[in-house]
Write an enzyme that holds these catalytic residues in place. Sequence first.
Site, PDB file in Angstrom:
ATOM      1  N   ALA A   1      58.458  22.467  37.001  1.00  0.00           N
ATOM      2  CA  ALA A   1      57.357  21.643  36.496  1.00  0.00           C
ATOM      3  C   ALA A   1      56.320  22.437  35.721  1.00  0.00           C
ATOM      4  O   ALA A   1      55.297  21.886  35.319  1.00  0.00           O
ATOM      5  CB  ALA A   1      56.682  20.921  37.664  1.00  0.00           C
TER       6      ALA A   1
ATOM      7  N   ASN B   1      58.576  23.796  45.457  1.00  0.00           N
ATOM      8  CA  ASN B   1      59.652  24.687  45.024  1.00  0.00           C
ATOM      9  C   ASN B   1      59.254  25.472  43.782  1.00  0.00           C
ATOM     10  O   ASN B   1      59.765  26.567  43.536  1.00  0.00           O
ATOM     11  CB  ASN B   1      60.923  23.880  44.775  1.00  0.00           C
TER      12      ASN B   1
ATOM     13  N   HIS C   1      49.682  21.058  37.827  1.00  0.00           N
ATOM     14  CA  HIS C   1      50.144  22.397  38.185  1.00  0.00           C
ATOM     15  C   HIS C   1      49.394  23.420  37.333  1.00  0.00           C
ATOM     16  O   HIS C   1      49.356  23.299  36.104  1.00  0.00           O
ATOM     17  CB  HIS C   1      51.643  22.535  37.931  1.00  0.00           C
TER      18      HIS C   1
END
EC number: 1.4.1.21
Length: 258
Positions: free
Chosen positions: A121, A181, A211
């Site tokens: 991501a 992850n 993120h």
Amino acid sequence: MNTPLRVGIVGCGVLANAMAGHLARQPRPVEIVGCLVRDPGRARGALPCHGSWEALLAQRPDVVVECAGQAALAQYAQAILAAGVDLVPASVGALADDALRGALLEAAAAAGARIRIPSGAMVGIDGLAAARHVGVAEVLYRGTMPPVALQRYVSGPLPERGLAFAGSAREAVARFPKNVNLTGTIALAGIGFDRTRVEMLIDPDATANVHELLARGEFGDFHARVSGLRISESSPSSRIVAGSLAQAALGSGFLALS
């Protein structure tokens, strides 16, 4: 290139189907040779399913993409690599287990296979890997997510708003095995699971998974940020994750684990 790329998948859920959709739209022909699932009779979607890794490998995949969680990666990855088949793991957090990571690297080296770590991501993974050669002193991953993206996947209470976790990447993947992850990818690209710091924040007003990657060292410093829309309300994964898995399966945009 007219020869179809033969792709196997571990799992047949939302993420696997989203990735398969991206592969189906590529200029290069791609054939999904099968998905490995516990019960093929209960699998949803149109992808062909198999109940054992032996049956999946019998379809002669060129690459296998894992989309089924850390336990599935630990269970099947070594056999896939030992068969000489490249592996793209979505559940990179499982590689915080040093013994597992070592066993997978040994199997890959013996069979001439590769472990292709997807960018997931986040953007900037390639830059972090490059900076490591110069010198990286600090790495911080900060994730901000709505409560629904975290609460259904962990045991124990979480705050309604604010800081839900602060610690190392190794601790984070144990606390949030389905959500962070990405921190495994960051740790492997940078300074490892113990030195990489992680902060997880809950924001009930958030409409996306945010993120942030901050790194500093002898190379200088950088700050990367992605606001990623989730694949669906039933999946914690950002849409870009499916794209990164497809890209790694096609042979680009990945970190070769060594």
